[in-house]
Scaffold this motif. Structure first.
Motif, PDB file in Angstrom:
ATOM      1  N   PRO A  97      -9.158  38.271 -62.159  1.00 20.42           N
ATOM      2  CA  PRO A  97      -9.060  38.986 -63.180  1.00 20.42           C
ATOM      3  C   PRO A  97     -10.197  38.927 -64.285  1.00 20.42           C
ATOM      4  O   PRO A  97     -10.774  39.823 -64.732  1.00 20.42           O
ATOM      5  N   ALA A  98     -10.811  37.552 -64.118  1.00 19.41           N
ATOM      6  CA  ALA A  98     -11.967  37.545 -65.331  1.00 19.41           C
ATOM      7  C   ALA A  98     -13.266  37.911 -64.709  1.00 19.41           C
ATOM      8  O   ALA A  98     -13.956  38.930 -65.383  1.00 19.41           O
ATOM      9  N   VAL A  99     -13.514  37.685 -63.478  1.00 17.52           N
ATOM     10  CA  VAL A  99     -14.928  38.146 -63.045  1.00 17.52           C
ATOM     11  C   VAL A  99     -14.536  39.600 -62.494  1.00 17.52           C
ATOM     12  O   VAL A  99     -15.838  40.435 -62.140  1.00 17.52           O
ATOM     13  N   ASP A 100     -13.438  39.977 -61.872  1.00 18.63           N
ATOM     14  CA  ASP A 100     -13.213  41.330 -61.407  1.00 18.63           C
ATOM     15  C   ASP A 100     -12.051  41.925 -62.061  1.00 18.63           C
ATOM     16  O   ASP A 100     -10.959  42.171 -61.190  1.00 18.63           O
ATOM     17  N   PRO A 101     -12.319  42.545 -63.303  1.00 16.14           N
ATOM     18  CA  PRO A 101     -10.942  42.999 -63.747  1.00 16.14           C
ATOM     19  C   PRO A 101     -10.233  44.199 -63.280  1.00 16.14           C
ATOM     20  O   PRO A 101      -9.075  44.501 -63.147  1.00 16.14           O
ATOM     21  N   ASP A 102     -11.066  45.123 -62.473  1.00 17.09           N
ATOM     22  CA  ASP A 102     -10.656  46.277 -61.788  1.00 17.09           C
ATOM     23  C   ASP A 102     -10.572  46.061 -60.620  1.00 17.09           C
ATOM     24  O   ASP A 102     -10.246  47.165 -59.592  1.00 17.09           O
ATOM     25  N   ASP A 103     -10.289  44.814 -59.778  1.00 21.01           N
ATOM     26  CA  ASP A 103     -10.151  44.850 -58.537  1.00 21.01           C
ATOM     27  C   ASP A 103     -11.330  45.498 -57.484  1.00 21.01           C
ATOM     28  O   ASP A 103     -11.313  45.443 -56.398  1.00 21.01           O
ATOM     29  N   ALA A 106     -12.928  32.349 -70.290  1.00 20.59           N
ATOM     30  CA  ALA A 106     -11.730  32.831 -69.216  1.00 20.59           C
ATOM     31  C   ALA A 106     -12.729  32.726 -67.810  1.00 20.59           C
ATOM     32  O   ALA A 106     -12.050  32.252 -66.770  1.00 20.59           O
ATOM     33  N   PHE A 107     -13.863  33.126 -67.763  1.00 22.67           N
ATOM     34  CA  PHE A 107     -14.709  33.254 -66.607  1.00 22.67           C
ATOM     35  C   PHE A 107     -15.060  31.966 -66.185  1.00 22.67           C
ATOM     36  O   PHE A 107     -14.737  31.571 -65.132  1.00 22.67           O
ATOM     37  N   VAL A 108     -15.397  30.850 -66.960  1.00 21.39           N
ATOM     38  CA  VAL A 108     -15.799  29.640 -66.617  1.00 21.39           C
ATOM     39  C   VAL A 108     -14.642  28.961 -66.215  1.00 21.39           C
ATOM     40  O   VAL A 108     -14.731  28.282 -65.152  1.00 21.39           O
ATOM     41  N   LYS A 109     -13.185  29.227 -66.791  1.00 18.39           N
ATOM     42  CA  LYS A 109     -12.252  28.620 -66.232  1.00 18.39           C
ATOM     43  C   LYS A 109     -11.796  29.018 -64.809  1.00 18.39           C
ATOM     44  O   LYS A 109     -11.307  28.261 -64.060  1.00 18.39           O
ATOM     45  N   GLU A 110     -12.004  30.336 -64.879  1.00 15.06           N
ATOM     46  CA  GLU A 110     -11.544  30.895 -63.206  1.00 15.06           C
ATOM     47  C   GLU A 110     -12.483  30.461 -62.342  1.00 15.06           C
ATOM     48  O   GLU A 110     -12.151  30.018 -61.126  1.00 15.06           O
ATOM     49  N   LEU A 111     -13.824  30.420 -62.785  1.00 19.01           N
ATOM     50  CA  LEU A 111     -14.707  29.691 -61.597  1.00 19.01           C
ATOM     51  C   LEU A 111     -14.461  28.417 -61.046  1.00 19.01           C
ATOM     52  O   LEU A 111     -14.371  28.086 -60.140  1.00 19.01           O
ATOM     53  N   LYS A 112     -14.319  27.691 -62.376  1.00 18.17           N
ATOM     54  CA  LYS A 112     -14.011  26.002 -62.075  1.00 18.17           C
ATOM     55  C   LYS A 112     -12.707  26.126 -61.132  1.00 18.17           C
ATOM     56  O   LYS A 112     -12.837  25.047 -60.315  1.00 18.17           O
ATOM     57  N   PHE A 157     -23.019  19.772 -66.865  1.00  9.92           N
ATOM     58  CA  PHE A 157     -24.251  20.317 -66.432  1.00  9.92           C
ATOM     59  C   PHE A 157     -24.333  21.873 -66.236  1.00  9.92           C
ATOM     60  O   PHE A 157     -25.228  22.342 -65.935  1.00  9.92           O
ATOM     61  N   PHE A 158     -23.019  22.225 -66.361  1.00  9.22           N
ATOM     62  CA  PHE A 158     -22.930  23.974 -66.062  1.00  9.22           C
ATOM     63  C   PHE A 158     -23.416  24.568 -67.251  1.00  9.22           C
ATOM     64  O   PHE A 158     -22.500  25.040 -67.926  1.00  9.22           O
ATOM     65  N   THR A 159     -24.754  24.720 -67.328  1.00  6.48           N
ATOM     66  CA  THR A 159     -24.974  25.300 -68.615  1.00  6.48           C
ATOM     67  C   THR A 159     -25.868  26.792 -68.280  1.00  6.48           C
ATOM     68  O   THR A 159     -26.476  26.854 -67.464  1.00  6.48           O
ATOM     69  N   PRO A 160     -25.881  27.649 -69.232  1.00  4.94           N
ATOM     70  CA  PRO A 160     -26.663  28.962 -69.163  1.00  4.94           C
ATOM     71  C   PRO A 160     -28.109  28.772 -68.806  1.00  4.94           C
ATOM     72  O   PRO A 160     -28.894  29.290 -67.738  1.00  4.94           O
TER      73      PRO A 160
END
Length: 371
Positions: free
Chosen positions: A98-104, A220-226, A265-268
């Motif tokens: 849902p964080a990266v793809d909220p509309d599926d 939320a994006f970072v948490k979901e990815l991790k 190390f996961f930085t912009p």
């Protein structure tokens, strides 16, 4: 979609290098990963299958398709009495992002990728697949009819296809190769733009950086990815899904160390520098856009992308997703206007070029996705 990000390659510096850590060198779990990977990505024979066994084999090929964060967000049903007349692909909403793809969007693109694999494999096994999106149930039904068996170059490339998230050689492709990719990745409902001019690629990089910076500022994006990263072969084998960090050139390390490295190390800056290097090492960028922004067209975009990826693989060309400009809603319309698609929704952004093979991701067994 299908947006496979890695934590910074400098992660092993946290404790003096991966080789210095107990359990970071090859171990039984890592060896079992190699065994499972070979079994997962095998190109099987096309004879001797019938009935339910044939249906399961076609589903196995379908699951080799890409999906967002390798969530494998699909389920399959073998329909009709002899279990070979149709196969239905359904979204597995328990595996949505849902964080990266909220509309599926990416979820239905992934279903399209799987449907394309299934139809390519079906033809190699003597069945013509007719994939139709059922808008009433939000599923893809692939009707199967006997046909002359044809093991196409795309089918044969299926066991080698991967999203290769490394540097490429920056060499241009021939006009013939670009033409083959253009034809493979287009349809009546999906348009493919191939950007090979360096100025256009740099412009796309600007939007990738904008999108990536916005995503990395979203907890939320970072948490979901991790949650979908598998830091070592043992975890990759145990779960058979997610983003195996070795597939992005990172070391095989214990999960506790991977979590520390990710936080450190996961930085912009690190990620944006990586994307700049990777785009500049690519031969070009492909942008897929459906004529309408709905689920049926997203499925068609997925089918077109998968044909593009299989055709690229057959030519020895790698590809990887750069979907940040289409995933961040505030960036998407600006990106669309910049590349001449004002008023449309770009669906996928993909870099391509020649480069090395990386360790493949794994897939769940067929019985885990059948209903």
């Amino acid at each position: 979609m299908i947006n496979r990000r890695r934590f910074a390659a400098s992660a092993p510096l946290l404790f003096g290098g991966a080789g210095a850590m107990p359990g970071c060198s090859p171990d039984p779990a890592a060896q079992s990963y190699e065994t499972v990977a070979r079994q997962t990505w095998r190109l099987g024979g096309v004879d001797g299958f019938e009935g339910a066994a044939l249906g399961r084999e076609l589903v196995r090929y379908a699951t080799l398709a890409p999906s967002s964060h390798n969530t494998q967000c699909w389920k399959f049903s073998l329909d009709d009495k002899d279990q070979r007349n149709a196969i239905t692909l359904m979204p597995d909403l328990s595996r949505r992002c849902p964080a990266v793809d909220p509309d599926d969007h990416h979820l239905f693109v992934s279903l399209g990728c799987a449907a394309e694999n299934l139809t390519q494999a079906a033809l190699a096994h003597g069945l013509m697949g007719d994939a139709r999106f059922d808008t009433a149930r939000d599923v893809v039904r692939v009707a199967l009819e006997p046909a002359r068996a044809q093991a196409s170059a795309l089918f044969k490339a299926m066991a080698q296809r991967q999203c290769t998230r490394g540097d490429y050689d920056a060499k241009p492709l021939s006009n013939e190769e670009l033409g083959l990719l253009q034809r493979a990745g287009s349809s009546d409902d999906t348009r493919l733009l191939l950007l090979t001019d360096r100025a256009a690629m740099e412009q796309t990089l600007d939007y990738v950086v904008q999108g990536n910076t916005a995503q990395m500022a979203d907890p939320a994006f970072v948490k979901e990815l991790k949650a979908w990263i598998r830091f070592n072969g043992a975890d990759a084998v145990r779960l058979r899904d997610g983003l195996y960090s070795a597939s992005s050139g990172n070391p095989n390390i214990p999960a506790w160390l991977g979590n520390l490295a990710f936080e450190r190390f996961f930085t912009p800056t690190g990620e944006n520098d990586k994307y700049a290097r990777q785009i500049r090492s690519s031969a070009g960028i492909a942008v897929f856009v459906g004529t309408t922004a709905d689920k049926a067209h997203w499925v068609d975009v997925g089918r077109c992308y998968e044909r593009f990826a299989l055709q690229a693989t057959a030519l020895g060309i790698r590809n990887a997703f750069l979907n940040q400009p289409v995933e961040v809603a505030s960036v998407r319309p600006q990106f669309a206007t910049a590349i001449g698609l004002a008023g449309l929704r770009p669906d996928l952004v993909v870099r391509f070029g020649r480069g090395p093979t990386m360790p493949p991701s794994l897939r769940r067994p067929v019985q885990a996705v059948l209903v």
